[in-house]
Scaffold this motif. Structure first.
Motif, PDB file in Angstrom:
ATOM      1  N   TYR A  29       0.850  -1.188   0.000  1.00 35.50           N
ATOM      2  CA  TYR A  29       0.000   0.000   0.000  1.00 35.50           C
ATOM      3  C   TYR A  29       0.887   1.240   0.000  1.00 35.50           C
ATOM      4  O   TYR A  29       1.948   1.266   0.651  1.00 35.50           O
ATOM      5  CB  TYR A  29      -0.894   0.024   1.236  1.00 35.50           C
ATOM      6  CG  TYR A  29      -1.782   1.238   1.336  1.00 35.50           C
ATOM      7  CD1 TYR A  29      -2.966   1.318   0.601  1.00 35.50           C
ATOM      8  CD2 TYR A  29      -1.430   2.310   2.157  1.00 35.50           C
ATOM      9  CE1 TYR A  29      -3.775   2.447   0.686  1.00 35.50           C
ATOM     10  CE2 TYR A  29      -2.247   3.434   2.246  1.00 35.50           C
ATOM     11  CZ  TYR A  29      -3.410   3.499   1.511  1.00 35.50           C
ATOM     12  OH  TYR A  29      -4.218   4.614   1.586  1.00 35.50           O
ATOM     13  N   LYS A  30       0.478   2.276  -0.709  1.00 39.68           N
ATOM     14  CA  LYS A  30       1.205   3.539  -0.668  1.00 39.68           C
ATOM     15  C   LYS A  30       0.216   4.695  -0.565  1.00 39.68           C
ATOM     16  O   LYS A  30      -0.911   4.621  -1.048  1.00 39.68           O
ATOM     17  CB  LYS A  30       2.095   3.705  -1.899  1.00 39.68           C
ATOM     18  CG  LYS A  30       1.359   3.843  -3.215  1.00 39.68           C
ATOM     19  CD  LYS A  30       2.357   4.022  -4.361  1.00 39.68           C
ATOM     20  CE  LYS A  30       1.635   4.171  -5.704  1.00 39.68           C
ATOM     21  NZ  LYS A  30       2.589   4.355  -6.819  1.00 39.68           N
ATOM     22  N   GLU A  31       0.694   5.769   0.063  1.00 43.02           N
ATOM     23  CA  GLU A  31      -0.155   6.941   0.264  1.00 43.02           C
ATOM     24  C   GLU A  31       0.734   8.179   0.369  1.00 43.02           C
ATOM     25  O   GLU A  31       1.782   8.150   1.024  1.00 43.02           O
ATOM     26  CB  GLU A  31      -0.982   6.776   1.544  1.00 43.02           C
ATOM     27  CG  GLU A  31      -1.953   7.894   1.823  1.00 43.02           C
ATOM     28  CD  GLU A  31      -2.829   7.605   3.035  1.00 43.02           C
ATOM     29  OE1 GLU A  31      -2.727   8.374   4.016  1.00 43.02           O
ATOM     30  OE2 GLU A  31      -3.589   6.620   2.999  1.00 43.02           O
ATOM     31  N   GLU A  39       5.976  10.032   0.176  1.00 43.52           N
ATOM     32  CA  GLU A  39       5.169   8.874  -0.200  1.00 43.52           C
ATOM     33  C   GLU A  39       5.488   7.772   0.802  1.00 43.52           C
ATOM     34  O   GLU A  39       6.629   7.315   0.887  1.00 43.52           O
ATOM     35  CB  GLU A  39       5.497   8.399  -1.615  1.00 43.52           C
ATOM     36  CG  GLU A  39       4.672   7.185  -2.039  1.00 43.52           C
ATOM     37  CD  GLU A  39       5.074   6.669  -3.408  1.00 43.52           C
ATOM     38  OE1 GLU A  39       4.424   7.045  -4.392  1.00 43.52           O
ATOM     39  OE2 GLU A  39       6.072   5.910  -3.480  1.00 43.52           O
ATOM     40  N   MET A  40       4.496   7.382   1.553  1.00 42.14           N
ATOM     41  CA  MET A  40       4.695   6.335   2.549  1.00 42.14           C
ATOM     42  C   MET A  40       4.171   5.017   2.003  1.00 42.14           C
ATOM     43  O   MET A  40       3.053   4.944   1.498  1.00 42.14           O
ATOM     44  CB  MET A  40       3.979   6.691   3.854  1.00 42.14           C
ATOM     45  CG  MET A  40       4.139   5.649   4.939  1.00 42.14           C
ATOM     46  SD  MET A  40       3.482   6.213   6.532  1.00 42.14           S
ATOM     47  CE  MET A  40       3.493   4.664   7.455  1.00 42.14           C
ATOM     48  N   THR A  41       4.985   3.989   2.108  1.00 46.73           N
ATOM     49  CA  THR A  41       4.570   2.661   1.662  1.00 46.73           C
ATOM     50  C   THR A  41       4.552   1.717   2.858  1.00 46.73           C
ATOM     51  O   THR A  41       5.383   1.825   3.771  1.00 46.73           O
ATOM     52  CB  THR A  41       5.519   2.103   0.583  1.00 46.73           C
ATOM     53  OG1 THR A  41       6.825   1.921   1.140  1.00 46.73           O
ATOM     54  CG2 THR A  41       5.606   3.043  -0.606  1.00 46.73           C
ATOM     55  N   ALA A  82       2.269  11.752  10.866  1.00 49.77           N
ATOM     56  CA  ALA A  82       1.678  11.194   9.651  1.00 49.77           C
ATOM     57  C   ALA A  82       1.950   9.698   9.553  1.00 49.77           C
ATOM     58  O   ALA A  82       1.082   8.912   9.162  1.00 49.77           O
ATOM     59  CB  ALA A  82       2.241  11.914   8.424  1.00 49.77           C
ATOM     60  N   PHE A  83       3.157   9.296   9.912  1.00 46.99           N
ATOM     61  CA  PHE A  83       3.553   7.885   9.926  1.00 46.99           C
ATOM     62  C   PHE A  83       2.664   7.090  10.879  1.00 46.99           C
ATOM     63  O   PHE A  83       2.094   6.048  10.513  1.00 46.99           O
ATOM     64  CB  PHE A  83       5.019   7.804  10.344  1.00 46.99           C
ATOM     65  CG  PHE A  83       5.565   6.417  10.497  1.00 46.99           C
ATOM     66  CD1 PHE A  83       6.044   5.708   9.408  1.00 46.99           C
ATOM     67  CD2 PHE A  83       5.627   5.822  11.751  1.00 46.99           C
ATOM     68  CE1 PHE A  83       6.563   4.432   9.560  1.00 46.99           C
ATOM     69  CE2 PHE A  83       6.145   4.546  11.916  1.00 46.99           C
ATOM     70  CZ  PHE A  83       6.620   3.848  10.813  1.00 46.99           C
TER      71      PHE A  83
END
Length: 221
Positions: A29-31, A39-41, A82-83
């Motif tokens: 998943y990424k956002e 971009e966090m995956t 956010a993480f």
């Protein structure tokens, strides 16, 4: 990071609903976060191991300061928030709380779900491994599933026990606790409650009958 997933069981169907993609190695998943600065995956392997990566889109490199203990600063705090937010959402929407792992505990939870449609309620933040069942019509408790050390029941050993507290009429409670494998109600009114270890010492069929009685007793005012 692991704290988000402690005592939780992965529901793979919910991963797909959340937006994860199935891959040959698991789920991905990424956002975009922080106004698309990063971009966090999140990758979850087939055996449930969770790994993450935070890519700084300005540099294309992994950002790790939010994972380093004792790092401070407004911006680092925003990245860390956010993480944590994404992992918390994944844990809430894609995982199910699992505290009681004994086979008999699982049998009892499945029985109550099928017969009464009730789920465990974890009411105490300070005691995350204790929960109750209550009737939907009057909100009265009819069972509690708890984890306790053996010494609390006057037993020997160091491994925590999974137990159930049930209601009973005073004369029935007195009779039961004079039998092997029955104990005075733990953390309950010992005149009206008794305790059983969910380790198979009392057959599940017998437990189901006792749960039915407890459920009916919770109807009374």
């Amino acid at each position: 990071m692991n704290n988000f997933f402690t005592d939780k069981q992965l529901n793979r169907d919910k991963l797909l609903t959340f937006g994860f993609e199935k891959t040959t190695k698991g789920y991905y998943y990424k956002e975009f976060v922080l106004q698309e600065l990063f971009e966090m995956t999140v990758t979850i392997s087939e055996n449930g191991e969770v790994s993450t990566d935070m890519i700084d889109l300005a540099t294309g490199e992994s950002y790790i300061l939010h994972l380093v203990n004792n790092t401070a600063g407004t911006f680092i705090g925003e990245v860390r928030e956010a993480f944590d937010d994404l992992l918390e959402r994944i844990a809430k929407e894609c995982y199910e709380k699992v505290v009681f792992v004994n086979p008999q505990s699982k049998e009892i939870m499945a029985y109550i779900r099928d017969v009464y449609g009730d789920e465990l309620e974890f009411l105490w933040e300070r005691f995350p491994k204790n929960a109750i069942y209550r009737r939907a019509d009057n909100q009265k408790w009819y069972a509690a599933l708890l984890t306790v050390l053996p010494e609390k029941l006057g037993l020997k050993g160091e491994k925590a026990l999974e137990i159930i507290d049930l209601r009973g009429l005073p004369e029935e409670v007195l009779s039961l606790i004079n039998q092997p494998n029955y104990f005075p109600g733990y953390h309950m009114n010992k005149k009206h409650w008794y305790t059983i270890c969910l380790d198979g010492s009392v057959p599940t069929a017998e437990l189901k009958v006792l749960i039915q009685k407890s459920y009916q007793l919770a109807l009374k005012k």
